[in-house]
Write a protein that holds these residues in place. Sequence first.
Motif, PDB file in Angstrom:
ATOM      1  N   ILE A  85       0.991  -0.889   0.026  1.00 52.37           N
ATOM      2  CA  ILE A  85       0.004   0.041  -0.139  1.00 52.37           C
ATOM      3  C   ILE A  85       0.966   1.194  -0.051  1.00 52.37           C
ATOM      4  N   LEU A  86       1.830   1.267   0.592  1.00 49.53           N
ATOM      5  CA  LEU A  86       2.788   2.429   0.770  1.00 49.53           C
ATOM      6  C   LEU A  86       3.383   2.732  -0.829  1.00 49.53           C
ATOM      7  N   ARG A  87       3.233   1.788  -1.470  1.00 44.32           N
ATOM      8  CA  ARG A  87       3.877   2.233  -3.148  1.00 44.32           C
ATOM      9  C   ARG A  87       3.052   3.250  -3.470  1.00 44.32           C
ATOM     10  N   ILE A  88       1.985   3.589  -3.121  1.00 43.49           N
ATOM     11  CA  ILE A  88       1.062   4.301  -3.427  1.00 43.49           C
ATOM     12  C   ILE A  88       1.724   5.861  -3.299  1.00 43.49           C
ATOM     13  N   LEU A  89       2.407   6.109  -2.177  1.00 40.19           N
ATOM     14  CA  LEU A  89       3.150   7.217  -1.825  1.00 40.19           C
ATOM     15  C   LEU A  89       4.213   7.704  -3.022  1.00 40.19           C
ATOM     16  N   ARG A  90       4.494   6.672  -3.829  1.00 42.26           N
ATOM     17  CA  ARG A  90       5.497   7.007  -4.719  1.00 42.26           C
ATOM     18  C   ARG A  90       5.216   6.858  -6.265  1.00 42.26           C
ATOM     19  N   TYR A  91       3.922   6.948  -6.356  1.00 43.98           N
ATOM     20  CA  TYR A  91       3.246   7.068  -7.727  1.00 43.98           C
ATOM     21  C   TYR A  91       3.775   8.290  -8.390  1.00 43.98           C
ATOM     22  N   PRO A  92       3.884   9.366  -7.755  1.00 43.10           N
ATOM     23  CA  PRO A  92       4.461  10.413  -8.589  1.00 43.10           C
ATOM     24  C   PRO A  92       6.018  10.384  -8.935  1.00 43.10           C
ATOM     25  N   THR A 457       5.256  11.485   9.836  1.00 46.15           N
ATOM     26  CA  THR A 457       5.479  12.643   9.454  1.00 46.15           C
ATOM     27  C   THR A 457       4.576  12.773   8.049  1.00 46.15           C
ATOM     28  N   VAL A 458       4.743  11.824   7.276  1.00 50.76           N
ATOM     29  CA  VAL A 458       3.692  11.715   5.951  1.00 50.76           C
ATOM     30  C   VAL A 458       2.518  11.802   6.342  1.00 50.76           C
ATOM     31  N   ALA A 459       1.916  10.814   7.126  1.00 48.15           N
ATOM     32  CA  ALA A 459       0.489  10.974   7.678  1.00 48.15           C
ATOM     33  C   ALA A 459       0.167  12.338   8.115  1.00 48.15           C
ATOM     34  N   ASN A 460       0.953  12.952   8.942  1.00 49.51           N
ATOM     35  CA  ASN A 460       0.434  14.142   9.421  1.00 49.51           C
ATOM     36  C   ASN A 460       0.544  15.132   8.184  1.00 49.51           C
ATOM     37  N   LEU A 461       1.272  15.108   7.168  1.00 52.10           N
ATOM     38  CA  LEU A 461       1.214  15.866   6.175  1.00 52.10           C
ATOM     39  C   LEU A 461       0.044  15.692   5.045  1.00 52.10           C
ATOM     40  N   ILE A 462      -0.456  14.410   5.071  1.00 52.24           N
ATOM     41  CA  ILE A 462      -1.640  14.215   4.322  1.00 52.24           C
ATOM     42  C   ILE A 462      -2.772  14.685   4.760  1.00 52.24           C
ATOM     43  N   GLU A 463      -2.824  14.459   6.324  1.00 52.06           N
ATOM     44  CA  GLU A 463      -3.990  14.957   7.029  1.00 52.06           C
ATOM     45  C   GLU A 463      -4.051  16.475   6.892  1.00 52.06           C
ATOM     46  N   ARG A 464      -2.907  17.009   7.076  1.00 53.35           N
ATOM     47  CA  ARG A 464      -2.875  18.698   7.005  1.00 53.35           C
ATOM     48  C   ARG A 464      -3.540  19.195   5.386  1.00 53.35           C
ATOM     49  N   ARG A 465      -3.005  18.343   4.370  1.00 52.37           N
ATOM     50  CA  ARG A 465      -3.349  18.848   3.131  1.00 52.37           C
ATOM     51  C   ARG A 465      -4.856  18.483   2.992  1.00 52.37           C
ATOM     52  N   LEU A 466      -5.447  17.600   3.399  1.00 49.02           N
ATOM     53  CA  LEU A 466      -6.904  17.184   3.326  1.00 49.02           C
ATOM     54  C   LEU A 466      -7.660  18.295   4.266  1.00 49.02           C
ATOM     55  N   PHE A 467      -7.082  18.566   5.402  1.00 52.74           N
ATOM     56  CA  PHE A 467      -7.850  19.803   6.065  1.00 52.74           C
ATOM     57  C   PHE A 467      -7.858  21.025   5.264  1.00 52.74           C
ATOM     58  N   ALA A 527       6.911  18.467   0.497  1.00 59.30           N
ATOM     59  CA  ALA A 527       7.251  17.764   1.763  1.00 59.30           C
ATOM     60  C   ALA A 527       7.231  16.362   1.659  1.00 59.30           C
ATOM     61  N   GLU A 528       6.024  15.816   1.388  1.00 56.00           N
ATOM     62  CA  GLU A 528       5.699  14.321   1.120  1.00 56.00           C
ATOM     63  C   GLU A 528       6.719  13.689   0.261  1.00 56.00           C
ATOM     64  N   ASN A 529       6.920  14.185  -0.846  1.00 54.73           N
ATOM     65  CA  ASN A 529       7.853  13.565  -1.856  1.00 54.73           C
ATOM     66  C   ASN A 529       9.336  13.331  -1.092  1.00 54.73           C
ATOM     67  N   GLN A 530       9.484  14.659  -0.367  1.00 53.12           N
ATOM     68  CA  GLN A 530      11.104  14.596   0.212  1.00 53.12           C
ATOM     69  C   GLN A 530      11.133  13.634   1.166  1.00 53.12           C
ATOM     70  N   VAL A 531       9.966  13.623   2.197  1.00 52.98           N
ATOM     71  CA  VAL A 531      10.188  12.593   3.128  1.00 52.98           C
ATOM     72  C   VAL A 531       9.893  10.969   2.518  1.00 52.98           C
ATOM     73  N   ASP A 532       9.470  10.961   1.389  1.00 49.45           N
ATOM     74  CA  ASP A 532       9.361   9.573   0.815  1.00 49.45           C
ATOM     75  C   ASP A 532      10.726   9.271   0.320  1.00 49.45           C
ATOM     76  N   GLU A 533      11.593  10.285  -0.072  1.00 49.99           N
ATOM     77  CA  GLU A 533      12.991   9.708  -0.312  1.00 49.99           C
ATOM     78  C   GLU A 533      13.828   9.268   0.506  1.00 49.99           C
ATOM     79  N   THR A 534      13.566   9.865   1.778  1.00 49.47           N
ATOM     80  CA  THR A 534      14.267   9.450   3.175  1.00 49.47           C
ATOM     81  C   THR A 534      13.615   7.803   3.557  1.00 49.47           C
ATOM     82  N   ILE A 535      12.283   7.667   3.496  1.00 50.52           N
ATOM     83  CA  ILE A 535      11.734   6.361   3.684  1.00 50.52           C
ATOM     84  C   ILE A 535      12.284   5.611   2.780  1.00 50.52           C
ATOM     85  N   PHE A 536      12.530   5.684   1.575  1.00 51.22           N
ATOM     86  CA  PHE A 536      12.692   4.647   0.487  1.00 51.22           C
ATOM     87  C   PHE A 536      14.414   4.531   0.929  1.00 51.22           C
ATOM     88  N   LEU A 537      15.301   5.241   1.340  1.00 45.30           N
ATOM     89  CA  LEU A 537      16.529   4.909   1.536  1.00 45.30           C
ATOM     90  C   LEU A 537      16.722   4.022   2.836  1.00 45.30           C
TER      91      LEU A 537
END
Length: 549
Positions: A85-92, A457-467, A527-537
């Motif tokens: 499921i977390l691969r969805i975060l990397r779609y872009p 962090t990513v979950a918080n960013l998504i929730e903030r964007r949705l808000f 910010a989501e994309n940048q944190v995802d780079e750290t997650i991938f590494l």
Amino acid sequence: MTSQEVRLCGLLLREHFGEVVEKVGTHLLRSGSQNLRTILHETDVSLKLVKKSLCVLVQHGLCLYRPGRKGPGSPTEYDTSSHLILRILRYPRYIYTAKTLYGDTGELIVEELLQRGHMTLSSTVKSVADRLTQNMEEGRSMDYSEVSSAFSKLVETHFLQRCPPAAAAAVKDSSSPAAGGPPAVPGTPSTPVSAAPPTPESFPDCYKVPDVKLFGRGKRQLASEDGEEQRSAKRARMDSSAHGDEGIYWQVNFERFHQHFRDQAIISAVANKLDQTSSEIVRTMLRMSEVTTSPTAACTKPLSANEIFRSLPVGYNIGRPILDQYLTLLVDDPMEFVGKAGESGGGMFVVNLHKSLANLARATLESAVQERFGSRSARIFRLLLRKRHLEQKQVEDFAMIPAKEAKDMLYTLLSQNLVQLQEVPKTPDYAPSRTFYLYTVNQLPTARMLLQNCFKTVANLIERRLFETKESKRLLEKSQRIEAILASLQASGAEPEQLTEVEEMITAPEKQQLDSLKLHVNKLDSAENQVDETIFLLESYVNSTIASS
């Protein structure tokens, strides 16, 4: 699986597929493998919606199914995991990589497959050709053969792969209504299906493109009130025509994209540590072994200096003696990006994938400590990583920090679980006066802890964007309606005065609010994309460590 992973997976499922799919998906994450009856009972969702949700998850490769554990005839069980499921975060990032390597055509091919889960070659080519034609000048259109060529290149480099035949057939059968009797469970296999992704070893035709004859060009979408009916009729006609690839479905090979991301991270690190020429040599070595090296291998296949020299890019002016000097420099570098495996053929060299990932993960941990606690704490952290075990007095001396400050920093890092304290007693009674207290850093558990912080962090960013978008929902809907009116007026050749009048329907304060919202949302997306780079590494390092142990 932690609560932060489940929370992030739930947000991703809700954003892309809706609340019902989120409920079914998070239930499977928490409960593990279950059959349809159990899912229906425990989620309190109607049978029809549970079936549709499972069908969506299977279609997009987010849910695996297998025969029941109780033996032949037992109900099919469904299972999912957070890494799917977390691969969805990397779609872009997947789409942008395809655009970088294969242009707009490759970008749209990967985007279509990610949106639909899996598709046949012919339907993908037609859909992408229509989309490209829509953005072209009037009178121009995209030929099917050009899109088909880009598709073949993506398959040739293993960025796309066939779905396993049994799984594809099962999903296809589940999408059609059953004639009489109870409706079929989506994704129910007639034969046991392996949960592992298809590989050339397990599925010989994994990267074999069928001989499909596609003639024609992309068509423009007709803008009219009954456009949806026209699209439905067009889709029906397209599906009814035979192209010779019926039942052969294609999907994105995520592991190949991850391998590309890992290679790019290593190349970038070599360029920053040494120079551009060194990174080009490492890039050549990785390119030569990208198909022959297993994704979980600790290092690439050995390559001779002669092979590397012949494979360097055309026009890159590096003589053989200079190449030998660069290879020696890379082997002697403390980061150990390249290792020597023998002397034949002018020397045999490998790229140390695991050591490279460990060094990149170490640099990420050091950077996180520096950003959060300052440069002096980072100096202590770096010192403990290098020296392994040190007493408090040794830390003060080596780091050249006053005793009081060093003590406070060590205790702060200890309280955050970034540093561990190990007791080594001189006597069996563990008397404090006769015990050594050594500070150390365990890189793997620390990386796992930082990984969980990244998920949060990513979950918080998504929730903030949705808000943010929910707060301005009315204004966004108004803006979209006005944009649609402007587009239709421009297509019909309206006068400039009419366009200006429509544009003025949004007031100046509303425009300012929209600009501010777009700025905030873009920052959150970035910010989501940048944190995802750290997650991938960090994920790559953790998986590599587990595979090599």
